[in-house]
Design a protein around this motif. Structure first.
Motif, PDB file in Angstrom:
ATOM      1  N   SER A  30      35.643  76.622  51.535  1.00  0.00           N
ATOM      2  CA  SER A  30      33.991  77.123  50.730  1.00  0.00           C
ATOM      3  C   SER A  30      33.662  75.700  51.259  1.00  0.00           C
ATOM      4  CB  SER A  30      34.805  76.490  49.445  1.00  0.00           C
ATOM      5  OG  SER A  30      35.049  75.499  48.610  1.00  0.00           O
ATOM      6  N   VAL A  31      33.673  74.605  52.220  1.00  0.00           N
ATOM      7  CA  VAL A  31      33.564  73.636  52.263  1.00  0.00           C
ATOM      8  C   VAL A  31      33.047  73.771  53.740  1.00  0.00           C
ATOM      9  CG1 VAL A  31      32.145  71.447  52.649  1.00  0.00           C
ATOM     10  CG2 VAL A  31      33.954  71.844  50.122  1.00  0.00           C
ATOM     11  N   GLU A  32      34.444  73.762  54.548  1.00  0.00           N
ATOM     12  CA  GLU A  32      34.034  73.732  56.060  1.00  0.00           C
ATOM     13  C   GLU A  32      33.677  74.444  56.760  1.00  0.00           C
ATOM     14  OE1 GLU A  32      33.802  70.823  58.189  1.00  0.00           O
ATOM     15  OE2 GLU A  32      32.671  70.375  56.115  1.00  0.00           O
ATOM     16  N   GLN A  88      35.966  67.508  54.403  1.00  0.00           N
ATOM     17  CA  GLN A  88      35.742  67.816  52.818  1.00  0.00           C
ATOM     18  C   GLN A  88      35.828  67.262  51.463  1.00  0.00           C
ATOM     19  OE1 GLN A  88      38.949  70.926  52.138  1.00  0.00           O
ATOM     20  NE2 GLN A  88      38.176  71.888  53.908  1.00  0.00           N
ATOM     21  N   GLN A 106      38.001  65.713  47.162  1.00  0.00           N
ATOM     22  CA  GLN A 106      37.355  66.591  47.724  1.00  0.00           C
ATOM     23  C   GLN A 106      35.975  66.551  47.364  1.00  0.00           C
ATOM     24  OE1 GLN A 106      39.940  67.416  46.400  1.00  0.00           O
ATOM     25  NE2 GLN A 106      39.646  69.187  44.537  1.00  0.00           N
ATOM     26  N   ASP A 107      34.781  66.863  47.528  1.00  0.00           N
ATOM     27  CA  ASP A 107      33.415  67.046  47.095  1.00  0.00           C
ATOM     28  C   ASP A 107      33.515  67.984  46.175  1.00  0.00           C
ATOM     29  OD1 ASP A 107      33.003  64.594  49.147  1.00  0.00           O
ATOM     30  OD2 ASP A 107      32.485  65.431  50.288  1.00  0.00           O
ATOM     31  N   LEU A 108      33.699  69.343  46.443  1.00  0.00           N
ATOM     32  CA  LEU A 108      33.498  70.096  45.456  1.00  0.00           C
ATOM     33  C   LEU A 108      34.922  70.531  44.900  1.00  0.00           C
ATOM     34  CD1 LEU A 108      31.249  71.968  46.112  1.00  0.00           C
ATOM     35  CD2 LEU A 108      33.345  74.141  46.489  1.00  0.00           C
ATOM     36  N   ASN A 142      36.332  73.364  45.459  1.00  0.00           N
ATOM     37  CA  ASN A 142      37.411  73.263  47.000  1.00  0.00           C
ATOM     38  C   ASN A 142      38.313  74.133  47.419  1.00  0.00           C
ATOM     39  OD1 ASN A 142      37.389  72.886  49.697  1.00  0.00           O
ATOM     40  ND2 ASN A 142      38.832  71.306  49.483  1.00  0.00           N
ATOM     41  N   ASP A 185      24.501  70.936  59.219  1.00  0.00           N
ATOM     42  CA  ASP A 185      24.502  70.328  57.535  1.00  0.00           C
ATOM     43  C   ASP A 185      23.745  68.894  57.638  1.00  0.00           C
ATOM     44  OD1 ASP A 185      26.055  72.332  57.540  1.00  0.00           O
ATOM     45  OD2 ASP A 185      27.910  70.526  57.039  1.00  0.00           O
ATOM     46  N   LYS A 208      28.432  75.610  51.024  1.00  0.00           N
ATOM     47  CA  LYS A 208      29.157  74.383  49.948  1.00  0.00           C
ATOM     48  C   LYS A 208      29.150  74.234  47.997  1.00  0.00           C
ATOM     49  CE  LYS A 208      28.991  71.731  53.637  1.00  0.00           C
ATOM     50  NZ  LYS A 208      29.170  70.803  55.035  1.00  0.00           N
ATOM     51  N   ARG A 209      28.415  76.016  47.657  1.00  0.00           N
ATOM     52  CA  ARG A 209      28.793  75.573  46.203  1.00  0.00           C
ATOM     53  C   ARG A 209      29.851  76.476  45.923  1.00  0.00           C
ATOM     54  NH1 ARG A 209      21.924  77.487  45.505  1.00  0.00           N
ATOM     55  NH2 ARG A 209      23.561  78.989  46.993  1.00  0.00           N
TER      56      ARG A 209
END
Lengths: 286, 286
Positions: free
Chosen positions: A63-65, A117, A172-174, A177, B73, B237-238
């Motif tokens: 979902s991020v990368e 991430q 993790q940022d999200l 994730n 990004d 990234k959401r």
């Protein structure tokens, strides 16, 4: 006597792929499955193509990368494989180091996707540490054991397996994730959807690099109200500006409509490959 | 007294980015330029955004490995930068090791993109060697100096700078392997094309994850006969299935048509960012 199934995954023990493989094996309660670690995704899918494995479990998208390029490229190249199932695994990263004093950490090891991430956490908490990509999250933990100025990003479970201290969790940022995994087998049938399929994954190249070539393809989906849950371009490896497209279609209870669309696609694409039709398994929730 | 311009690039000395930066500096004969190495692409573009640099030179796309995610990004996130020029640099990889006897090589270090660009050679010549990703092609050479069982993939020039033996040249899978670089500055104007522009790069998110949302956007380009030289999706990234799209448009001598299209795009996109309009420099040929 039942022959045990062999399922390949991106090892070593302690990776998220191994965690996903364990969940799939538990879900397949009846049949005994041997889990076989591989050092690369390409190697794992090649072993499946030449029948050294019965199944391969590979990450397809985070979902991020974003897409996992080696999975998409291998499925396009090998041409003999079909996706059987998909499921999403939550990816919760932990920071692992011998010391809780972050100012002493000089180097952080992890898989490039895991480093990607956790960029915000790393920039905030460890702005001066060097980030070193390694082949898997589990591999990074070896360096932690060797030096007190080294940290790694891996799962809580992997840190526990290696008996290493966990300094921070959920870095993790999200918050949500997660990584989508595909269970892949050798080709059976044409890969078109059936009543049990929720998704069909395909890839194609276009006939010429001309205005509107991709538009014609998307028009076929739109005309039939078929939603795309992913569209991804990758270089064809022939020249800059020449692309392959990887698309996941939602079957939405209408397999006949999707099958008819796949037939129509052959007229507007150059090479069309059906990666298979499959359903999502509810294996993600812990 | 003229103030010297500061140009950031992905270092250290000996990377392909440094070679590209050198070529750009030579082309800008009149103005003196200081080349400033950075350890990450994101760090380099952030330094430009806060005016610690005048220009940044970043890779945008490779003919085998595809888009450089951290460049796309960062441009989306930083929101204050514009592409000024583009050019393609041929990427010719060499295999560097202390011994010419490949059977003694246990480990190969290089940047993940370089490893990806030499997969066929590696699988054929070094099927049993472990492949270790490192932060740059130049970084991998440090390991060669330390051990006779280690090899690295880097440029001929980098091997010469480090005074290390070259075992094989032109080992990349694709003969015309090349990387596109962008010269980026802080935002000036709206980034729309002028008569000197050959390309305009944009990125956008869609209003809702609904059938046909991307189709409406592509229809705008097709209606105006605007060709896309790249289309790339990246996760927003959401959540899984929510995308940003990165598109390079060919201006083709019609800047007014492209400008009008950019205005029309605001109605069918959620967030639209103009990364700038620019021309290609003939710096690629050696």
């Amino acid at each position: 006597m039942t022959q045990r199934q062999r399922l390949g995954y991106l090892g070593p023990v302690g990776t998220y792929s191994e965690e996903a493989a364990q969940r799939y094996a538990q879900w397949q309660q009846g049949e005994p499955i041997d889990l076989v670690p591989f050092s690369t995704i390409a190697g794992c899918l090649e072993a499946l193509a030449i029948a050294q494995l019965d199944l391969a479990l590979v990450p397809s998208e985070n979902s991020v990368e974003g897409s996992v390029n080696s999975t998409l490229d291998s499925l396009w190249r090998l041409d003999k494989l079909h996706i059987q199932y998909a499921f999403d695994l939550p990816i919760l990263h932990a920071f692992v180091a011998q010391t809780p004093r972050l100012e002493e950490i000089r180097t952080v090891y992890s898989h490039p996707q895991a480093l990607g991430q956790c960029q915000r956490w790393l920039q905030h908490m460890l702005p001066h540490a060097q980030q070193c990509p390694v082949a898997s999250t589990a591999d990074g933990l070896q360096y932690v054991a060797q030096s007190a100025t080294v940290g790694a990003i891996a799962s809580v479970r992997a840190a526990q397996l290696h008996q290493l201290p966990i300094v921070a969790t959920n870095i993790q940022d999200l918050a949500d994730n997660c990584t989508r995994f595909w269970v892949v087998s050798r080709q059976q049938g044409n890969g078109w959807p059936t009543t049990s399929s929720t998704h069909t994954s395909i890839a194609f190249s276009l006939k010429a690099n001309q205005p509107g070539a991709l538009l014609k393809v998307l028009q076929l989906f739109s005309d039939r109200q078929i939603n795309l849950s992913r569209i991804e371009s990758r270089p064809s490896k022939r020249a800059l500006g020449d692309y392959l497209f990887f698309v996941d279609l939602e079957v939405n209870g209408q397999p006949a409509i999707v099958a008819e669309c796949l037939e129509a696609l052959t007229a507007v694409t150059d090479v069309l490959k059906i990666f298979g039709s499959y359903q999502f398994l509810p294996l993600g929730a812990s």
